[in-house]
Design an enzyme around this catalytic site. Structure first.
Site, PDB file in Angstrom:
ATOM      1  CB  CYS A  97      -0.991  -0.026   1.161  1.00 31.07           C
ATOM      2  SG  CYS A  97      -2.339   1.164   0.970  1.00 31.07           S
ATOM      3  CG  HIS A 202      -3.113  -2.951   3.973  1.00 33.89           C
ATOM      4  ND1 HIS A 202      -2.181  -2.288   4.736  1.00 33.89           N
ATOM      5  CD2 HIS A 202      -3.757  -2.003   3.262  1.00 33.89           C
ATOM      6  CE1 HIS A 202      -2.266  -0.987   4.513  1.00 33.89           C
ATOM      7  NE2 HIS A 202      -3.222  -0.793   3.615  1.00 33.89           N
ATOM      8  CD  GLU A 204      -0.173  -4.947   6.169  1.00 35.51           C
ATOM      9  OE1 GLU A 204      -0.514  -3.748   6.172  1.00 35.51           O
ATOM     10  OE2 GLU A 204       0.049  -5.573   5.112  1.00 35.51           O
TER      11      GLU A 204
END
Length: 223
Positions: A97, A202, A204
């Protein structure tokens, strides 16, 4: 020359040593990346990187999502921009991102006065392509060169997209598969250029560490 085939199945047998992986911890979602990395056997240590000395201690780096303008300002004020620019020339780096924006050689949609970039990947990105936080969304993606036929649930939060690829060294590894607002299907959201990797979404923020595993194996192939 480094090998260009990038699927996990081709990278996993290259090197069984361990690596120190850093996550740039100036701003953004760095803790989530650190937690993901600590579950991967090939990671000797996952290190929050805030200084040039800490950057020098890692074999590869993740630049996390967050706010790219703030991240760039903090990097500049803490004398980290030039060390980062030197690092990405030769060391495996993944931007997610805002991190993808930082790794781009060019960005549009920046705030007045523009922003500093680390650069490295010969692309142009458009910041905040999908609008505000309210327009955040999740969608399934095929990343065939990485995951074969398996899908990845990608989370987009005030995400950029890749508007132009400016070198044949850049390989597209992911595209949107449906239209989102005014953004058409087939828009590019993930690329690799040699030792550099970038995703507009994302990983994560999910419980799926397959892309973290892939990045570690990619980094091992450049050790």
């Amino acid at each position: 020359m480094k090998r260009e085939r990038i699927g996990i199945e081709n990278l996993i047998s290259i090197d069984h040593s361990k690596m120190n992986i850093g996550v740039l911890a100036l701003q953004g979602a760095f803790l989530e990346h650190l937690h993901m990395l600590r579950d991967i056997p090939e990671v000797a240590s996952a290190i929050a990187v805030r200084t040039a000395e800490e950057l020098g201690s890692v074999d590869a780096l993740i630049i996390p999502g967050g706010e790219s303008t703030s991240m760039a300002l903090i990097a500049e004020r803490s004398n980290m921009l030039e060390p980062l620019r030197t690092f990405v020339q030769t060391k495996p780096t993944w931007g997610t991102c805002a991190g993808m924006i930082m790794l781009a050689n060019e960005a549009t949609g920046a705030k007045q006065g523009g922003q500093q970039l680390v650069g490295g990947i010969d692309i142009c990105v458009n910041r905040n392509q999908f609008g505000t936080q309210k327009e955040s969304f999740a969608t399934s993606l095929h990343l065939p060169d990485i995951l074969g036929d398996e899908l990845f649930n990608a989370i987009f939060i005030r995400a950029p997209v890749i508007s132009h690829i400016k070198s044949d060294k850049v390989k597209v590894v992911g595209r949107l598969e449906r239209q989102v607002g005014n953004t058409t299907a087939e828009t590019i959201v993930a690329v690799r250029q040699e030792h550099l990797f970038a995703t507009a979404f994302h990983p994560e923020l999910t419980r799926d560490n397959r892309l973290h595993h892939y990045f570690v194996q990619l980094a091992l192939s450049y050790k």
